[in-house]
Design a protein around this motif. Structure first.
Motif, PDB file in Angstrom:
ATOM      1  N   VAL A   5       0.845  -1.182   0.000  1.00  0.00           N
ATOM      2  CA  VAL A   5       0.000   0.000   0.000  1.00  0.00           C
ATOM      3  C   VAL A   5       0.884   1.237   0.000  1.00  0.00           C
ATOM      4  O   VAL A   5       1.743   1.391   0.855  1.00  0.00           O
ATOM      5  N   ASN A   6       0.681   2.111  -0.981  1.00  0.00           N
ATOM      6  CA  ASN A   6       1.521   3.293  -1.106  1.00  0.00           C
ATOM      7  C   ASN A   6       0.690   4.563  -1.040  1.00  0.00           C
ATOM      8  O   ASN A   6      -0.433   4.609  -1.539  1.00  0.00           O
ATOM      9  N   THR A   7       1.220   5.583  -0.444  1.00  0.00           N
ATOM     10  CA  THR A   7       0.597   6.895  -0.455  1.00  0.00           C
ATOM     11  C   THR A   7       1.691   7.922  -0.696  1.00  0.00           C
ATOM     12  O   THR A   7       2.869   7.669  -0.464  1.00  0.00           O
ATOM     13  N   GLY A   8       1.285   9.093  -1.169  1.00  0.00           N
ATOM     14  CA  GLY A   8       2.256  10.161  -1.359  1.00  0.00           C
ATOM     15  C   GLY A   8       3.040  10.090  -2.643  1.00  0.00           C
ATOM     16  O   GLY A   8       3.968  10.872  -2.852  1.00  0.00           O
ATOM     17  N   LEU A   9       2.702   9.169  -3.539  1.00  0.00           N
ATOM     18  CA  LEU A   9       3.428   9.053  -4.797  1.00  0.00           C
ATOM     19  C   LEU A   9       2.669   9.707  -5.954  1.00  0.00           C
ATOM     20  O   LEU A   9       3.179   9.755  -7.078  1.00  0.00           O
ATOM     21  N   GLU A  10       1.473  10.186  -5.680  1.00  0.00           N
ATOM     22  CA  GLU A  10       0.628  10.711  -6.752  1.00  0.00           C
ATOM     23  C   GLU A  10       1.231  11.938  -7.428  1.00  0.00           C
ATOM     24  O   GLU A  10       0.883  12.259  -8.570  1.00  0.00           O
ATOM     25  N   GLY A  26       2.666  -0.280 -22.333  1.00  0.00           N
ATOM     26  CA  GLY A  26       1.656  -1.025 -21.583  1.00  0.00           C
ATOM     27  C   GLY A  26       2.211  -1.638 -20.316  1.00  0.00           C
ATOM     28  O   GLY A  26       1.582  -1.580 -19.254  1.00  0.00           O
ATOM     29  N   ALA A  27       3.404  -2.237 -20.419  1.00  0.00           N
ATOM     30  CA  ALA A  27       4.029  -2.837 -19.245  1.00  0.00           C
ATOM     31  C   ALA A  27       4.353  -1.782 -18.194  1.00  0.00           C
ATOM     32  O   ALA A  27       4.241  -2.022 -16.981  1.00  0.00           O
ATOM     33  N   ILE A  28       4.758  -0.601 -18.636  1.00  0.00           N
ATOM     34  CA  ILE A  28       5.065   0.491 -17.705  1.00  0.00           C
ATOM     35  C   ILE A  28       3.806   0.952 -16.982  1.00  0.00           C
ATOM     36  O   ILE A  28       3.830   1.214 -15.777  1.00  0.00           O
ATOM     37  N   ALA A  29       2.701   1.062 -17.700  1.00  0.00           N
ATOM     38  CA  ALA A  29       1.434   1.438 -17.057  1.00  0.00           C
ATOM     39  C   ALA A  29       1.076   0.429 -15.964  1.00  0.00           C
ATOM     40  O   ALA A  29       0.638   0.807 -14.868  1.00  0.00           O
ATOM     41  N   ARG A  30       1.291  -0.844 -16.253  1.00  0.00           N
ATOM     42  CA  ARG A  30       0.959  -1.868 -15.258  1.00  0.00           C
ATOM     43  C   ARG A  30       1.832  -1.747 -14.017  1.00  0.00           C
ATOM     44  O   ARG A  30       1.340  -1.782 -12.883  1.00  0.00           O
ATOM     45  N   VAL A  31       3.148  -1.586 -14.215  1.00  0.00           N
ATOM     46  CA  VAL A  31       4.039  -1.524 -13.056  1.00  0.00           C
ATOM     47  C   VAL A  31       3.817  -0.235 -12.267  1.00  0.00           C
ATOM     48  O   VAL A  31       3.953  -0.209 -11.039  1.00  0.00           O
ATOM     49  N   MET A  32       3.459   0.830 -12.955  1.00  0.00           N
ATOM     50  CA  MET A  32       3.128   2.063 -12.233  1.00  0.00           C
ATOM     51  C   MET A  32       1.949   1.835 -11.297  1.00  0.00           C
ATOM     52  O   MET A  32       1.981   2.237 -10.124  1.00  0.00           O
ATOM     53  N   ASN A  34       0.932  -0.990 -10.115  1.00  0.00           N
ATOM     54  CA  ASN A  34       1.382  -1.912  -9.065  1.00  0.00           C
ATOM     55  C   ASN A  34       1.925  -1.173  -7.850  1.00  0.00           C
ATOM     56  O   ASN A  34       1.708  -1.571  -6.704  1.00  0.00           O
ATOM     57  N   PHE A  35       2.674  -0.087  -8.111  1.00  0.00           N
ATOM     58  CA  PHE A  35       3.374   0.599  -7.027  1.00  0.00           C
ATOM     59  C   PHE A  35       2.776   1.958  -6.667  1.00  0.00           C
ATOM     60  O   PHE A  35       3.396   2.729  -5.945  1.00  0.00           O
ATOM     61  N   GLY A  36       1.578   2.245  -7.156  1.00  0.00           N
ATOM     62  CA  GLY A  36       0.862   3.421  -6.692  1.00  0.00           C
ATOM     63  C   GLY A  36       1.177   4.717  -7.395  1.00  0.00           C
ATOM     64  O   GLY A  36       0.874   5.791  -6.872  1.00  0.00           O
ATOM     65  N   LEU A  37       1.793   4.663  -8.586  1.00  0.00           N
ATOM     66  CA  LEU A  37       2.041   5.876  -9.368  1.00  0.00           C
ATOM     67  C   LEU A  37       0.981   5.995 -10.451  1.00  0.00           C
ATOM     68  O   LEU A  37       0.619   5.003 -11.084  1.00  0.00           O
ATOM     69  N   ARG A  38       0.503   7.211 -10.686  1.00  0.00           N
ATOM     70  CA  ARG A  38      -0.632   7.393 -11.579  1.00  0.00           C
ATOM     71  C   ARG A  38      -0.344   8.300 -12.776  1.00  0.00           C
ATOM     72  O   ARG A  38      -1.037   8.229 -13.775  1.00  0.00           O
ATOM     73  N   ASP A  63      -6.533   2.140 -17.317  1.00  0.00           N
ATOM     74  CA  ASP A  63      -6.887   3.500 -16.887  1.00  0.00           C
ATOM     75  C   ASP A  63      -5.665   4.414 -16.847  1.00  0.00           C
ATOM     76  O   ASP A  63      -5.766   5.614 -17.118  1.00  0.00           O
ATOM     77  N   VAL A  64      -4.493   3.850 -16.524  1.00  0.00           N
ATOM     78  CA  VAL A  64      -3.261   4.642 -16.531  1.00  0.00           C
ATOM     79  C   VAL A  64      -2.910   5.048 -17.959  1.00  0.00           C
ATOM     80  O   VAL A  64      -2.517   6.193 -18.222  1.00  0.00           O
ATOM     81  N   LEU A  65      -3.070   4.122 -18.908  1.00  0.00           N
ATOM     82  CA  LEU A  65      -2.827   4.443 -20.312  1.00  0.00           C
ATOM     83  C   LEU A  65      -3.778   5.528 -20.804  1.00  0.00           C
ATOM     84  O   LEU A  65      -3.369   6.468 -21.490  1.00  0.00           O
ATOM     85  N   GLU A  66      -5.041   5.379 -20.461  1.00  0.00           N
ATOM     86  CA  GLU A  66      -6.052   6.325 -20.939  1.00  0.00           C
ATOM     87  C   GLU A  66      -5.841   7.723 -20.355  1.00  0.00           C
ATOM     88  O   GLU A  66      -6.213   8.725 -20.983  1.00  0.00           O
ATOM     89  N   ALA A  67      -5.253   7.789 -19.164  1.00  0.00           N
ATOM     90  CA  ALA A  67      -5.008   9.088 -18.526  1.00  0.00           C
ATOM     91  C   ALA A  67      -3.644   9.665 -18.877  1.00  0.00           C
ATOM     92  O   ALA A  67      -3.314  10.774 -18.453  1.00  0.00           O
TER      93      ALA A  67
END
Length: 299
Positions: A5-10, A26-32, A34-38, A63-67
């Motif tokens: 659980v991560n906070t403060g990375l937004e 695509g792989a980068i969006a997934r790993v982001m 995973n670790f709470g980066l948006r 959703d990360v890709l779309e944003a």
């Protein structure tokens, strides 16, 4: 698999310069995710980040890709940022810069500013085949190189992003992994929580004192002057270069290399917004004075 659980990375942007592979994006969006980066920013992307290939690797991070925010230049990607770290491969730059490991450097992106707020920050990754140019590296304040084996030093872009995202997340106090199996959740847990609370409070107080002392030295009339954003500094650098060319201190064929030294100097200083405004005011006054004297000579 354990969840972290991560906070403060937004507030941290992952910036990809001219990514060419949709599978990587695509792989980068997934790993982001995973670790709470948006925040994903794509500088002049050479592929379609919403293609079927990108979505295939993103899985539940569409959703990360779309944003994702596409921009034309790296300077535009850094607009509003107060801190920026660039990644570089082994022996890919001749700049006089200090390369740091992700573990040593990346916590700086999420450490609070002197006023206690979190900085708008960017972590920059270069092209899959050639990385970042020297001009692009010049836009960052610190530089990361992931330690790899001499036998095969080059990393895939998505792998490099994964390593850095993990380091960002692992450094968060709230993201600390705690072993679950065989752990007594009674007295041991209470002791751990008490130790963590006291330790974290002491660390926070020490950092706060150091930051306030630095701000006080830099600007004694303000207890928490906001750190200048990178686009504010870039405007100052452009104004400085133009004036130095006008007075003959810089020559067009050597301006870039000399300005690199000025950039390193001012980026290390961590100037505040009022300080940059003051410096720009000095440059404007100098330009006016030069123009006035030139007019008097012609008369």
């Amino acid at each position: 698999m354990e969840n972290v659980v991560n906070t403060g990375l937004e507030q941290i942007r992952i910036v990809l310069v001219e990514p060419a592979g949709p599978l990587n994006v695509g792989a980068i969006a997934r790993v982001m995710k995973n670790f709470g980066l948006r925040q994903l920013v794509l500088v002049n992307p050479q592929c379609d980040p919403l293609s079927a290939e990108a979505r295939l690797l993103a899985v539940h991070a569409a959703d990360v890709l779309e944003a994702a925010h596409p921009v034309a230049t790296l300077s535009e990607a850094l607009t509003g940022c107060q801190r920026a770290v660039a990644t570089t491969g082994r022996d890919r730059t001749t700049l006089p810069i200090r390369l740091e490991s992700p573990q040593d450097c990346l916590p700086w992106l999420r450490s609070p500013l002197a006023d206690g707020t979190l900085p708008a920050a960017a972590l920059i990754f270069g092209r899959e085949d050639s990385g970042l140019t020297n001009a692009e590296l010049n836009l960052a304040q610190r530089f990361v190189q992931i330690p790899t084996s001499e036998a095969y030093a080059s990393m895939n872009l998505a792998q490099a992003v994964a390593v850095c995202c993990y380091e960002l997340a692992a450094g968060q106090q709230s993201a600390a992994r705690r072993p679950q199996a065989g752990r007594d959740h009674g007295i041991d847990q209470a002791i751990d929580q008490a130790i963590d609370q006291v330790t974290n409070q002491a660390i926070d107080q020490a950092i706060d004192k150091i930051d306030k002392a630095e701000v006080s030295k830099r600007n004694p009339h303000s207890s928490a002057a906001p750190i200048a954003s990178l686009d504010t500094l870039e405007a100052y650098f452009n104004q400085l270069e133009a004036l130095l060319l006008d007075i003959g201190y810089l020559y067009p064929h050597t301006a870039a290399s000399r300005m690199e030294k000025f950039r390193r100097l001012f980026l290390r200083a961590q100037l505040s917004e009022p300080e940059v405004a003051m410096l720009r005011g000095v440059l404007s006054q100098m330009k006016w004075a030069i123009g006035r004297r030139s007019g008097e000579v012609r008369e």
